[in-house]
Design a protein around this motif. Structure first.
Motif, PDB file in Angstrom:
ATOM      1  N   VAL A  45      41.510  34.116  48.354  1.00  0.00           N
ATOM      2  CA  VAL A  45      42.837  34.562  48.781  1.00  0.00           C
ATOM      3  C   VAL A  45      43.667  33.298  48.958  1.00  0.00           C
ATOM      4  O   VAL A  45      43.284  32.401  49.708  1.00  0.00           O
ATOM      5  CB  VAL A  45      42.776  35.344  50.110  1.00  0.00           C
ATOM      6  CG1 VAL A  45      44.181  35.718  50.577  1.00  0.00           C
ATOM      7  CG2 VAL A  45      41.917  36.591  49.969  1.00  0.00           C
ATOM      8  N   CYS A  46      44.797  33.218  48.289  1.00  0.00           N
ATOM      9  CA  CYS A  46      45.617  32.006  48.336  1.00  0.00           C
ATOM     10  C   CYS A  46      46.122  31.745  49.757  1.00  0.00           C
ATOM     11  O   CYS A  46      46.783  32.600  50.341  1.00  0.00           O
ATOM     12  CB  CYS A  46      46.806  32.133  47.387  1.00  0.00           C
ATOM     13  SG  CYS A  46      47.958  30.751  47.514  1.00  0.00           S
ATOM     14  N   PRO A  47      45.821  30.550  50.317  1.00  0.00           N
ATOM     15  CA  PRO A  47      46.296  30.243  51.674  1.00  0.00           C
ATOM     16  C   PRO A  47      47.819  30.129  51.743  1.00  0.00           C
ATOM     17  O   PRO A  47      48.397  30.277  52.812  1.00  0.00           O
ATOM     18  CB  PRO A  47      45.641  28.896  51.998  1.00  0.00           C
ATOM     19  CG  PRO A  47      44.553  28.724  50.989  1.00  0.00           C
ATOM     20  CD  PRO A  47      45.007  29.471  49.761  1.00  0.00           C
ATOM     21  N   SER A  48      48.478  29.881  50.596  1.00  0.00           N
ATOM     22  CA  SER A  48      49.938  29.727  50.612  1.00  0.00           C
ATOM     23  C   SER A  48      50.655  31.067  50.532  1.00  0.00           C
ATOM     24  O   SER A  48      51.546  31.344  51.324  1.00  0.00           O
ATOM     25  CB  SER A  48      50.395  28.861  49.434  1.00  0.00           C
ATOM     26  OG  SER A  48      49.813  27.583  49.520  1.00  0.00           O
ATOM     27  N   CYS A  49      50.291  31.906  49.545  1.00  0.00           N
ATOM     28  CA  CYS A  49      51.063  33.139  49.342  1.00  0.00           C
ATOM     29  C   CYS A  49      50.276  34.410  49.676  1.00  0.00           C
ATOM     30  O   CYS A  49      50.835  35.503  49.662  1.00  0.00           O
ATOM     31  CB  CYS A  49      51.598  33.204  47.916  1.00  0.00           C
ATOM     32  SG  CYS A  49      50.338  33.573  46.679  1.00  0.00           S
ATOM     33  N   GLY A  50      48.972  34.268  49.961  1.00  0.00           N
ATOM     34  CA  GLY A  50      48.180  35.434  50.340  1.00  0.00           C
ATOM     35  C   GLY A  50      47.736  36.288  49.163  1.00  0.00           C
ATOM     36  O   GLY A  50      47.111  37.338  49.352  1.00  0.00           O
ATOM     37  N   MET A  64      43.542  26.662  42.083  1.00  0.00           N
ATOM     38  CA  MET A  64      44.971  26.882  41.910  1.00  0.00           C
ATOM     39  C   MET A  64      45.258  28.376  41.813  1.00  0.00           C
ATOM     40  O   MET A  64      44.662  29.086  41.024  1.00  0.00           O
ATOM     41  CB  MET A  64      45.484  26.165  40.670  1.00  0.00           C
ATOM     42  CG  MET A  64      47.005  26.097  40.647  1.00  0.00           C
ATOM     43  SD  MET A  64      47.605  25.064  39.293  1.00  0.00           S
ATOM     44  CE  MET A  64      47.739  26.293  38.025  1.00  0.00           C
ATOM     45  N   CYS A  65      46.214  28.803  42.652  1.00  0.00           N
ATOM     46  CA  CYS A  65      46.590  30.211  42.704  1.00  0.00           C
ATOM     47  C   CYS A  65      47.271  30.621  41.398  1.00  0.00           C
ATOM     48  O   CYS A  65      48.147  29.926  40.899  1.00  0.00           O
ATOM     49  CB  CYS A  65      47.535  30.422  43.882  1.00  0.00           C
ATOM     50  SG  CYS A  65      48.196  32.089  43.976  1.00  0.00           S
ATOM     51  N   ARG A  66      46.876  31.762  40.842  1.00  0.00           N
ATOM     52  CA  ARG A  66      47.475  32.239  39.595  1.00  0.00           C
ATOM     53  C   ARG A  66      48.882  32.798  39.817  1.00  0.00           C
ATOM     54  O   ARG A  66      49.651  32.962  38.881  1.00  0.00           O
ATOM     55  CB  ARG A  66      46.610  33.338  38.971  1.00  0.00           C
ATOM     56  CG  ARG A  66      45.355  32.800  38.306  1.00  0.00           C
ATOM     57  CD  ARG A  66      44.460  33.905  37.792  1.00  0.00           C
ATOM     58  NE  ARG A  66      43.133  33.389  37.470  1.00  0.00           N
ATOM     59  CZ  ARG A  66      42.759  32.994  36.247  1.00  0.00           C
ATOM     60  NH1 ARG A  66      43.591  33.072  35.247  1.00  0.00           N
ATOM     61  NH2 ARG A  66      41.544  32.520  36.045  1.00  0.00           N
ATOM     62  N   ASP A  67      49.208  33.133  41.070  1.00  0.00           N
ATOM     63  CA  ASP A  67      50.538  33.688  41.352  1.00  0.00           C
ATOM     64  C   ASP A  67      51.562  32.608  41.664  1.00  0.00           C
ATOM     65  O   ASP A  67      52.602  32.534  41.028  1.00  0.00           O
ATOM     66  CB  ASP A  67      50.467  34.682  42.513  1.00  0.00           C
ATOM     67  CG  ASP A  67      50.038  36.055  42.039  1.00  0.00           C
ATOM     68  OD1 ASP A  67      50.127  36.307  40.812  1.00  0.00           O
ATOM     69  OD2 ASP A  67      49.610  36.866  42.868  1.00  0.00           O
ATOM     70  N   CYS A  68      51.278  31.787  42.692  1.00  0.00           N
ATOM     71  CA  CYS A  68      52.291  30.822  43.115  1.00  0.00           C
ATOM     72  C   CYS A  68      52.051  29.432  42.546  1.00  0.00           C
ATOM     73  O   CYS A  68      52.909  28.569  42.653  1.00  0.00           O
ATOM     74  CB  CYS A  68      52.383  30.764  44.647  1.00  0.00           C
ATOM     75  SG  CYS A  68      51.006  29.938  45.451  1.00  0.00           S
ATOM     76  N   GLY A  69      50.869  29.216  41.968  1.00  0.00           N
ATOM     77  CA  GLY A  69      50.597  27.934  41.330  1.00  0.00           C
ATOM     78  C   GLY A  69      50.247  26.802  42.285  1.00  0.00           C
ATOM     79  O   GLY A  69      50.020  25.674  41.852  1.00  0.00           O
TER      80      GLY A  69
HETATM   81 ZN    ZN Z   1      49.442  31.604  45.944  1.00  0.00          ZN
END
Ligand code: ZN
Length: 340
Positions: A45-50, A64-69
């Motif tokens: 689970v991305c710590p930045s965007c969830g 690296m998050c696939r949504d927010c990068g």
């Molecule tokens: Zn993210």
């Protein structure tokens, strides 16, 4: 959806013994995978965007998050953040710390792991102690004894400067709450260092540590007078003359008080700086509340499980005694962690 895990399994979720430990954690990569599974049991689970979903992996540790990068690591935002100590050493420390029934002093840990400095061992232990308080833990219930006791501490091992200081002994007041089981025995405990035995110190402790409706036993002190109005069944035991020893009427708190004193004198040689006492109390509560745990490996698992959701602290933070704020965020991110 509430995910209720069946509980960790020896040999699958944590090593059964030291030989298995060595097999599992032979490399940094193996340690990282283990921590990643503990931190995100339901997947990254991305710590930045969830956002949930498998991340890109640019290297073993970079995710690296696939949504927010945005990039993150398995250890960012945990007690292992930016550590220069190898994770293999951290996990070995956790294993040793949880496998010693009475814990370990910083000097003892430095020796057994061959750490270069006392400060490294001391900081590791303090980071682990912060992870020993579980965010959102339930309050004590049923019959609960509450009383205060003095601990004698000697400020002997100064990690920064041992020069020009004389040993001095401080008496520190600690308030203790103990669940009393029927027909006998103790349940869980809570402890806190307090400035004095006034209502302004003991009442907030009881409210945070004990569920309203519980049957709270205290001595005759007026400090506890408001408990009835706060929703507790309050029973005061007033000493009628000196022929009734305190340990008879408040068996739980007196037993726990003597165990804490013995632990501080034994494992830590009485040498605990008063400003860090709360960290040691955290460790004592963690051990006491898991004393009936069938396996020591389970304690290792619980400690690491909490370590990956506890904010990092630096050596300077610990020395300055910066208060921790455990982050329950990762637990609330749709992956409830079921703890014992
Ligand atoms: Zn993210």
């Amino acid at each position: 959806m509430e995910v209720q895990s069946a509980g960790p399994i020896a040999g699958t979720d944590y090593p059964r013994n030291w030989t298995e430990f060595l097999d599992w954690f032979g490399s940094e990569e193996a340690c990282l995978s283990y921590l990643e599974r503990l931190r995100w049991p339901g997947g990254f689970v991305c710590p930045s965007c969830g956002s949930a979903g498998a991340p890109y992996r640019s290297s073993r540790s970079r995710l690296m998050c696939r949504d927010c990068g945005r990039q993150s690591t398995v250890t960012a935002g945990t007690i292992f953040d930016k550590t220069r100590t190898p994770l293999r050493v951290w996990l070995a420390a956790a294993w040793y710390l949880t496998n010693q029934k009475q814990g370990v002093s910083a000097l003892g840990l430095q020796r057994v792991l061959g750490l270069g400095s006392y400060e490294t061992a001391w900081t590791m232990l303090h980071r682990f102690r912060r992870a020993m308080v579980r965010p959102g833990r339930e309050r004590l219930k049923g019959r609960v004894e509450v009383d205060e006791t003095f601990l004698a501490l000697t400020d002997r091992q100064q990690p920064i400067s041992r020069v020009g200081r004389k040993n001095k002994t401080d008496r520190v007041l600690v308030v203790i709450a103990v669940e009393m089981l029927e027909p006998k025995g103790f349940g869980r405990i809570r402890l806190r260092r307090i400035a004095d035995d006034s209502a302004s110190c003991v009442i907030p402790f009881v409210r945070e540590a004990v569920e309203p409706g519980a049957d709270v036993r205290t001595d005759g002190s007026a400090a506890y007078r408001s408990l009835g109005a706060l929703g507790y069944e309050h029973r005061r035991t007033v000493m009628l003359g000196s022929d009734v020893p305190a340990h008879v009427s408040m068996a739980g708190v007196h037993r726990v008080a003597s165990l804490i004193k013995r632990w501080i004198l034994g494992t830590h040689h009485g040498s605990v700086q008063p400003e860090h006492l709360d960290a040691y109390l955290n460790e004592f509560v963690f051990r006491f509340n898991r004393r009936t745990s069938a396996s020591r490996g389970m304690l290792f698992y619980r400690l690491l499980q909490q370590a990956v959701v506890t904010e990092p602290v630096t050596y300077e933070d610990v020395v300055r005694n910066k208060p921790t704020s455990a982050k329950p965020k990762h637990i609330l991110d749709g992956h409830p962690v079921v703890l014992g």
